[in-house]
Design an enzyme around this catalytic site. Structure first.
Site, PDB file in Angstrom:
ATOM      1  CB  ILE A   7      -0.792   0.127   1.274  1.00 50.33           C
ATOM      2  CG1 ILE A   7      -1.683  -1.284   1.284  1.00 50.33           C
ATOM      3  CG2 ILE A   7      -2.016   1.302   1.308  1.00 50.33           C
ATOM      4  CD1 ILE A   7      -2.661  -1.530   2.580  1.00 50.33           C
ATOM      5  CB  THR A  10       0.475   6.690  -6.465  1.00 50.83           C
ATOM      6  OG1 THR A  10       1.178   8.077  -6.002  1.00 50.83           O
ATOM      7  CG2 THR A  10      -0.235   7.123  -7.670  1.00 50.83           C
ATOM      8  CB  ILE A  12      -3.351  -0.861  -3.380  1.00 52.19           C
ATOM      9  CG1 ILE A  12      -3.902   0.671  -2.531  1.00 52.19           C
ATOM     10  CG2 ILE A  12      -3.219  -1.855  -2.317  1.00 52.19           C
ATOM     11  CD1 ILE A  12      -5.311   0.264  -2.003  1.00 52.19           C
ATOM     12  CE  LYS A  13       2.357   0.159  -5.576  1.00 49.36           C
ATOM     13  NZ  LYS A  13       3.560   1.092  -5.416  1.00 49.36           N
ATOM     14  N   GLY A 102       9.306   4.014   7.254  1.00 47.83           N
ATOM     15  CA  GLY A 102       8.292   3.423   6.218  1.00 47.83           C
ATOM     16  C   GLY A 102       8.292   1.850   5.912  1.00 47.83           C
ATOM     17  CB  ALA A 103       6.131  -0.937   6.162  1.00 54.67           C
ATOM     18  CG  ASP A 104       7.502   2.441   1.416  1.00 53.37           C
ATOM     19  OD1 ASP A 104       8.052   2.886   2.612  1.00 53.37           O
ATOM     20  OD2 ASP A 104       7.442   3.234   0.573  1.00 53.37           O
ATOM     21  CG  ASP A 124      10.232   2.753  -4.024  1.00 57.10           C
ATOM     22  OD1 ASP A 124      10.014   3.063  -4.981  1.00 57.10           O
ATOM     23  OD2 ASP A 124       9.734   2.072  -3.168  1.00 57.10           O
TER      24      ASP A 124
HETATM   25  N1  LIG Z   1      -1.207   7.785 -14.629  1.00 57.39           N
HETATM   26  C1  LIG Z   1      -0.545   7.636 -13.500  1.00 57.39           C
HETATM   27  N2  LIG Z   1      -1.245   7.728 -12.475  1.00 57.39           N
HETATM   28  C2  LIG Z   1      -0.605   7.686 -11.236  1.00 57.39           C
HETATM   29  N3  LIG Z   1       0.635   7.794 -11.047  1.00 57.39           N
HETATM   30  C3  LIG Z   1       1.348   7.676 -12.167  1.00 57.39           C
HETATM   31  C4  LIG Z   1       0.647   7.528 -13.433  1.00 57.39           C
HETATM   32  N4  LIG Z   1       1.941   7.545 -14.454  1.00 57.39           N
HETATM   33  C5  LIG Z   1       2.956   7.507 -13.874  1.00 57.39           C
HETATM   34  N5  LIG Z   1       2.678   7.310 -12.486  1.00 57.39           N
HETATM   35  C6  LIG Z   1       3.689   7.720 -11.456  1.00 57.39           C
HETATM   36  O1  LIG Z   1       3.972   6.237 -10.979  1.00 57.39           O
HETATM   37  C7  LIG Z   1       4.334   6.549  -9.643  1.00 57.39           C
HETATM   38  C8  LIG Z   1       3.738   5.085  -9.005  1.00 57.39           C
HETATM   39  O2  LIG Z   1       4.763   4.673  -8.323  1.00 57.39           O
HETATM   40  P1  LIG Z   1       4.841   3.213  -7.670  1.00 57.39           P
HETATM   41  O3  LIG Z   1       4.173   2.376  -8.468  1.00 57.39           O
HETATM   42  O4  LIG Z   1       6.075   3.032  -6.973  1.00 57.39           O
HETATM   43  O5  LIG Z   1       3.477   3.468  -6.522  1.00 57.39           O
HETATM   44  P2  LIG Z   1       3.344   4.366  -5.435  1.00 57.39           P
HETATM   45  O6  LIG Z   1       1.956   4.218  -4.868  1.00 57.39           O
HETATM   46  O7  LIG Z   1       3.772   6.010  -5.768  1.00 57.39           O
HETATM   47  O8  LIG Z   1       4.222   4.041  -4.311  1.00 57.39           O
HETATM   48  P3  LIG Z   1       4.810   4.657  -3.153  1.00 57.39           P
HETATM   49  O9  LIG Z   1       3.435   5.449  -2.568  1.00 57.39           O
HETATM   50  O10 LIG Z   1       5.119   3.484  -2.273  1.00 57.39           O
HETATM   51  O11 LIG Z   1       6.132   5.456  -3.415  1.00 57.39           O
HETATM   52  C9  LIG Z   1       3.452   7.625  -9.128  1.00 57.39           C
HETATM   53  O12 LIG Z   1       4.221   8.198  -7.838  1.00 57.39           O
HETATM   54  C10 LIG Z   1       3.599   8.323 -10.418  1.00 57.39           C
HETATM   55  O13 LIG Z   1       4.808   9.289 -10.320  1.00 57.39           O
HETATM   56  C1  LIG Z   2       8.625   8.070   2.312  1.00 54.04           C
HETATM   57  C2  LIG Z   2       7.427   7.229   2.060  1.00 54.04           C
HETATM   58  C3  LIG Z   2       6.283   8.094   1.728  1.00 54.04           C
HETATM   59  C4  LIG Z   2       7.417   6.566   0.696  1.00 54.04           C
HETATM   60  O1  LIG Z   2       6.727   5.593   0.147  1.00 54.04           O
HETATM   61  C5  LIG Z   2       7.267   6.149   2.920  1.00 54.04           C
HETATM   62  O2  LIG Z   2       8.443   5.390   3.120  1.00 54.04           O
HETATM   63  C6  LIG Z   2       7.106   6.738   4.444  1.00 54.04           C
HETATM   64  O3  LIG Z   2       5.730   7.163   4.432  1.00 54.04           O
HETATM   65  N1  LIG Z   2       7.872   6.761   5.286  1.00 54.04           N
HETATM   66  C7  LIG Z   2       7.692   7.127   6.540  1.00 54.04           C
HETATM   67  C8  LIG Z   2       8.780   8.044   6.851  1.00 54.04           C
HETATM   68  C9  LIG Z   2      10.536   7.305   7.017  1.00 54.04           C
HETATM   69  O4  LIG Z   2      10.523   6.384   6.228  1.00 54.04           O
HETATM   70  O5  LIG Z   2      11.431   7.839   7.547  1.00 54.04           O
HETATM   71  K   LIG Z   3       7.735   4.027  -2.673  1.00 50.25           K
END
Ligand SMILES: Nc1ncnc2c1ncn2[C@@H]1O[C@H](COP(=O)(O)OP(=O)(O)OP(=O)(O)O)[C@@H](O)[C@H]1O
Ligand SMILES: CC(C)(CO)[C@@H](O)C(=O)NCCC(=O)O
Ligand SMILES: [K+]
Length: 253
Positions: A7, A10, A12-13, A102-104, A124
């Protein structure tokens, strides 16, 4: 069958690990209420015969974690684990507040440390661009966070009168000949320069070199501009969740 869920801010994968294959599904955060339906459909289409025996969740959106976990309950026969700094990942933390990491970033660091078996950094390129560094013996030693590429692009359109929202692309030239090209050059080369400088500074501070893994939705845009990459892995988070699950399972046996 293991279900891995990442999660982010942007999207949820979601990844279903069936035997050797990985079935992926992504849903925009704004559509999170459709998560249960989407998951049900995915199971019907791809793995009707199989049950989800375990689920691993990484979330950086606390308000959604409970909602998503409730939505997947009906499909789950086994345990559900939400990753935190207390999870047995093999990492330890040299941080002021490990519970705030962040858990990610934690999952990514665990994957890279085990993949390389050596000190590593994961970059990332998601909503934020994060750098997460693991030193010797699996100690998470810190990192850096900068705005993600699309987050930068959106900031311009929200805070200026004349800059439009630009759909990011690979820059054709560092010399932008119009506003769009100039923004793309600035954001993509700017981010590439930023991460290379941050990695350089970190390596100077710690006194040893890092193996570098990259991931995230914006990775394809920037990869040609990066100088040092050992591994590019689009599914790094989902695979990291699987690896942590297997580690936990071995610990129980
Ligand atoms: N149409 C689109 N809608 C949403 N995001 C898009 C689109 N096209 C490109 N992106 C990009 O892809 C990124 C999605 O990155 P990712 O798949 O890592 O998911 P994320 O939800 O952003 O992940 P996290 O929040 O963990 O960083 C978005 O931050 C955005 O910059
Ligand atoms: C930095 C993000 C938003 C990247 O997804 C996430 O890892 C997060 O909310 N982290 C909490 C703060 C930290 O990692 O220090
Ligand atoms: K990320």
């Amino acid at each position: 069958m293991l279900l891995a869920i990442d999660i982010g801010n942007t999207n949820i994968k979601l990844g279903l690990f069936c035997g050797g294959s990985l079935i992926k599904f992504s849903i925009a955060l704004a559509d999170s209420h459709l998560f249960g339906e989407g998951l049900g459909e995915l199971i019907r289409q791809n793995a009707a015969a199989e049950k989800i025996t375990a689920a691993m969740v990484s979330s950086v959106v606390p308000l959604l974690t409970g909602q998503i976990c409730s939505a997947l309950r009906p499909y789950l026969t086994g345990e559900l684990h939400i990753v935190s700094h207390r999870t047995n990942t093999g990492l330890s933390y040299s941080l002021h507040h490990p519970e705030r990491l962040g858990a990610d970033r934690l999952v990514a660091a665990a994957w890279a440390y085990h993949h390389f078996g050596a000190p590593s950094a994961v970059i990332d390129f998601g909503t934020a661009t994060t750098i997460s560094v693991t030193g010797h013996s699996g100690v998470f030693i810190g990192g850096a966070i900068i705005p993600g590429l699309r987050t930068m692009a959106r900031a311009f359109s929200e805070h200026t009168a004349a800059l439009p929202l630009v759909e990011l692309a690979m820059p054709l030239s560092a010399l932008g000949k119009d506003t769009r090209e100039a923004i793309i050059s600035g954001i993509v080369y700017g981010t590439a320069g930023a991460v290379s400088r941050i990695i350089y500074e970190i390596e100077m501070e710690i006194g040893y070199n890092l193996k570098i893994a990259i991931t995230g939705g914006n990775m394809p845009l920037i990869v040609p501009c990066l100088e040092r990459v050992d591994v590019a892995e689009p599914d790094l988070l989902l695979k990291g969740l699987k690896q942590i699950y297997e580690r936990m399972r071995q610990a129980w046996m």
